[in-house]
Enzyme design. Structure first.
Site, PDB file in Angstrom:
ATOM      1  N   TYR A 277      30.894  49.286  37.119  1.00  0.00           N
ATOM      2  CA  TYR A 277      31.753  48.752  38.192  1.00  0.00           C
ATOM      3  C   TYR A 277      30.953  48.623  39.499  1.00  0.00           C
ATOM      4  CZ  TYR A 277      35.747  48.654  41.459  1.00  0.00           C
ATOM      5  OH  TYR A 277      36.646  48.327  42.456  1.00  0.00           O
ATOM      6  N   ALA A 278      30.169  49.649  39.823  1.00  0.00           N
ATOM      7  CA  ALA A 278      29.371  49.616  41.064  1.00  0.00           C
ATOM      8  C   ALA A 278      28.360  48.471  41.018  1.00  0.00           C
ATOM      9  CB  ALA A 278      28.660  50.959  41.272  1.00  0.00           C
ATOM     10  N   ALA A 279      27.711  48.317  39.852  1.00  0.00           N
ATOM     11  CA  ALA A 279      26.732  47.225  39.710  1.00  0.00           C
ATOM     12  C   ALA A 279      27.425  45.869  39.835  1.00  0.00           C
ATOM     13  CB  ALA A 279      26.009  47.338  38.366  1.00  0.00           C
ATOM     14  N   SER A 280      28.636  45.774  39.289  1.00  0.00           N
ATOM     15  CA  SER A 280      29.357  44.485  39.348  1.00  0.00           C
ATOM     16  C   SER A 280      29.717  44.136  40.783  1.00  0.00           C
ATOM     17  CB  SER A 280      30.610  44.512  38.458  1.00  0.00           C
ATOM     18  OG  SER A 280      31.648  45.282  39.035  1.00  0.00           O
ATOM     19  N   LYS A 281      30.128  45.142  41.556  1.00  0.00           N
ATOM     20  CA  LYS A 281      30.533  44.866  42.945  1.00  0.00           C
ATOM     21  C   LYS A 281      29.294  44.611  43.818  1.00  0.00           C
ATOM     22  CE  LYS A 281      35.012  45.203  42.375  1.00  0.00           C
ATOM     23  NZ  LYS A 281      35.905  44.050  42.534  1.00  0.00           N
TER      24      LYS A 281
HETATM   25  N1  LIG Z   1      42.166  50.447  44.206  1.00  0.00           N
HETATM   26  C1  LIG Z   1      41.109  50.782  44.918  1.00  0.00           C
HETATM   27  O1  LIG Z   1      40.978  51.922  45.391  1.00  0.00           O
HETATM   28  C2  LIG Z   1      40.026  49.774  45.184  1.00  0.00           C
HETATM   29  C3  LIG Z   1      38.915  50.190  45.934  1.00  0.00           C
HETATM   30  C4  LIG Z   1      37.900  49.278  46.187  1.00  0.00           C
HETATM   31  C5  LIG Z   1      38.003  47.985  45.724  1.00  0.00           C
HETATM   32  N2  LIG Z   1      39.092  47.608  45.001  1.00  0.00           N
HETATM   33  C6  LIG Z   1      39.152  46.207  44.537  1.00  0.00           C
HETATM   34  O2  LIG Z   1      40.309  45.578  45.048  1.00  0.00           O
HETATM   35  C7  LIG Z   1      40.806  44.623  44.092  1.00  0.00           C
HETATM   36  C8  LIG Z   1      42.268  44.910  43.770  1.00  0.00           C
HETATM   37  O3  LIG Z   1      42.321  46.230  43.235  1.00  0.00           O
HETATM   38  P1  LIG Z   1      43.697  46.894  42.723  1.00  0.00           P
HETATM   39  O4  LIG Z   1      43.425  48.352  42.722  1.00  0.00           O
HETATM   40  O5  LIG Z   1      44.860  46.338  43.483  1.00  0.00           O
HETATM   41  O6  LIG Z   1      43.731  46.357  41.203  1.00  0.00           O
HETATM   42  P2  LIG Z   1      44.724  46.788  40.020  1.00  0.00           P
HETATM   43  O7  LIG Z   1      46.070  47.109  40.566  1.00  0.00           O
HETATM   44  O8  LIG Z   1      44.035  47.796  39.174  1.00  0.00           O
HETATM   45  O9  LIG Z   1      44.847  45.406  39.182  1.00  0.00           O
HETATM   46  C9  LIG Z   1      43.788  44.858  38.455  1.00  0.00           C
HETATM   47  C10 LIG Z   1      44.040  43.363  38.303  1.00  0.00           C
HETATM   48  O10 LIG Z   1      43.038  42.774  37.485  1.00  0.00           O
HETATM   49  C11 LIG Z   1      43.675  42.016  36.449  1.00  0.00           C
HETATM   50  N3  LIG Z   1      42.859  42.051  35.235  1.00  0.00           N
HETATM   51  C12 LIG Z   1      42.410  43.149  34.562  1.00  0.00           C
HETATM   52  N4  LIG Z   1      41.739  42.771  33.451  1.00  0.00           N
HETATM   53  C13 LIG Z   1      41.762  41.410  33.431  1.00  0.00           C
HETATM   54  C14 LIG Z   1      41.264  40.426  32.528  1.00  0.00           C
HETATM   55  N5  LIG Z   1      40.599  40.754  31.408  1.00  0.00           N
HETATM   56  N6  LIG Z   1      41.472  39.124  32.818  1.00  0.00           N
HETATM   57  C15 LIG Z   1      42.152  38.764  33.930  1.00  0.00           C
HETATM   58  N7  LIG Z   1      42.661  39.642  34.824  1.00  0.00           N
HETATM   59  C16 LIG Z   1      42.471  40.955  34.562  1.00  0.00           C
HETATM   60  C17 LIG Z   1      45.016  42.696  36.218  1.00  0.00           C
HETATM   61  O11 LIG Z   1      45.942  41.787  35.605  1.00  0.00           O
HETATM   62  P3  LIG Z   1      47.292  42.342  34.810  1.00  0.00           P
HETATM   63  O12 LIG Z   1      47.788  43.509  35.595  1.00  0.00           O
HETATM   64  O13 LIG Z   1      48.226  41.165  34.826  1.00  0.00           O
HETATM   65  O14 LIG Z   1      46.842  42.716  33.439  1.00  0.00           O
HETATM   66  C18 LIG Z   1      45.405  43.034  37.661  1.00  0.00           C
HETATM   67  O15 LIG Z   1      45.967  41.915  38.296  1.00  0.00           O
HETATM   68  C19 LIG Z   1      39.863  44.727  42.879  1.00  0.00           C
HETATM   69  O16 LIG Z   1      38.863  43.739  42.972  1.00  0.00           O
HETATM   70  C20 LIG Z   1      39.233  46.094  43.026  1.00  0.00           C
HETATM   71  O17 LIG Z   1      37.969  46.177  42.401  1.00  0.00           O
HETATM   72  C21 LIG Z   1      40.091  48.467  44.715  1.00  0.00           C
END
Ligand SMILES: NC(=O)c1ccc[n+]([C@@H]2O[C@H](COP(=O)([O-])OP(=O)(O)OC[C@H]3O[C@@H](n4cnc5c(N)ncnc54)[C@H](OP(=O)(O)O)[C@@H]3O)[C@@H](O)[C@H]2O)c1
Length: 246
Positions: free
Chosen positions: A154-158
């Protein structure tokens, strides 16, 4: 609230915790919103009922992106904003991380960004010629810079997204397309709710305010960044954080 009236926005992962907050905000601000979802049909239906357009896609597979483009092109002639927000975690220490864990995270988090930008650029050039500007955002994370235990993929991807963002900002600036990444900070979401309690507590305690980022507030920041109030920031990682990043 900033107006997004007339803006055509496409966001991946509209069903994520952050995606939902942003989609609702953007609809209220007057935008036409297209979003992808994967498994959360109930949330997708809820957002569709509010006026957004849901597109089902598994972003681990590149084939779905052509269909998304086709669906959006059947309704719009240009795209003002592209947000790659969908993300996948497969947390393991490297010794226990399978090649599949690595590949799936890279496919959804990074390769989909490359494919989406490439597919949508013609529509975005059209928007920037007509309206003066178009914008791309990638959702990133502090672990892109800091790393984290058990999240090497995940870290590498970001980190890759940050590099892609900075390069695209240079390539597309003269075409009036701004490209930025937004780190939302630690949010309680589908991604973090399953973490061990001690990890959640440590993350909360590491923030000076001792609390998680509010998805609604991050959604509001994204709405501002999408609006015509922001016209000069590009090539940046914008941190919605209280913690030190570097
Ligand atoms: N949460 C944190 O603390 C945090 C911290 C730093 C950065 N971020 C970043 O902020 C963004 C939003 O995070 P979040 O925590 O709100 O996310 P989340 O609630 O975990 O939701 C993940 C999303 O990705 C979709 N997804 C997962 N696998 C997929 C696939 N194979 N194909 C298409 N869509 C897929 C899911 O769709 P479905 O639900 O419809 O399956 C969902 O909409 C992300 O980019 C995350 O990396 C989050």
């Amino acid at each position: 609230m900033q107006t997004l009236s007339g803006k055509r926005i496409f966001i991946t992962g509209g069903t994520s915790t952050l995606g939902e907050a942003f989609v609702k905000n953007a609809l209220q601000s007057g935008a036409a919103v297209y979003f992808t979802y994967f498994q959360n049909q109930a949330k997708a239906q809820e957002l569709t009922a509010e006026g957004a357009h849901g597109l089902c896609a598994d972003l681990r597979k590149s084939g779905g992106i052509e269909q998304i483009l086709k669906d959006i092109k059947s309704k719009e002639t240009a795209l003002d904003i592209l947000i790659h927000n969908a993300a996948l975690v497969r947390d393991h220490t490297l010794q226990n991380m399978t090649e599949e864990d690595w590949d799936e995270v890279m496919a959804v988090n990074v390769k989909a960004a490359y494919l989406l930008v490439k597919a949508f650029l013609p529509l975005m050039f059209r928007a920037s010629r007509a309206n003066g500007q178009a914008k791309i955002f990638f959702m990133t994370s502090r672990v892109a810079v800091r790393g984290g235990f058990g999240v090497a993929n995940y870290a590498a991807s970001k980190a890759a997204l940050n590099g892609l963002m900075k390069s695209l900002a240079k390539e597309l600036g003269k075409k009036n397309i701004l490209v930025n990444a937004v780190n939302p900070g630690f949010m309680m979401s589908g991604m973090t709710r399953g973490l061990p309690e001690i990890v959640i507590e440590n993350n909360l305690q590491a923030t000076p305010l001792g609390k998680a980022s509010s998805p609604g507030e991050v959604g509001g920041l994204l709405t501002y960044l999408c609006s015509d109030a922001m016209t000069q920031v590009t090539g940046q990682v914008l941190n919605f954080e209280g913690r030190e990043i570097v």
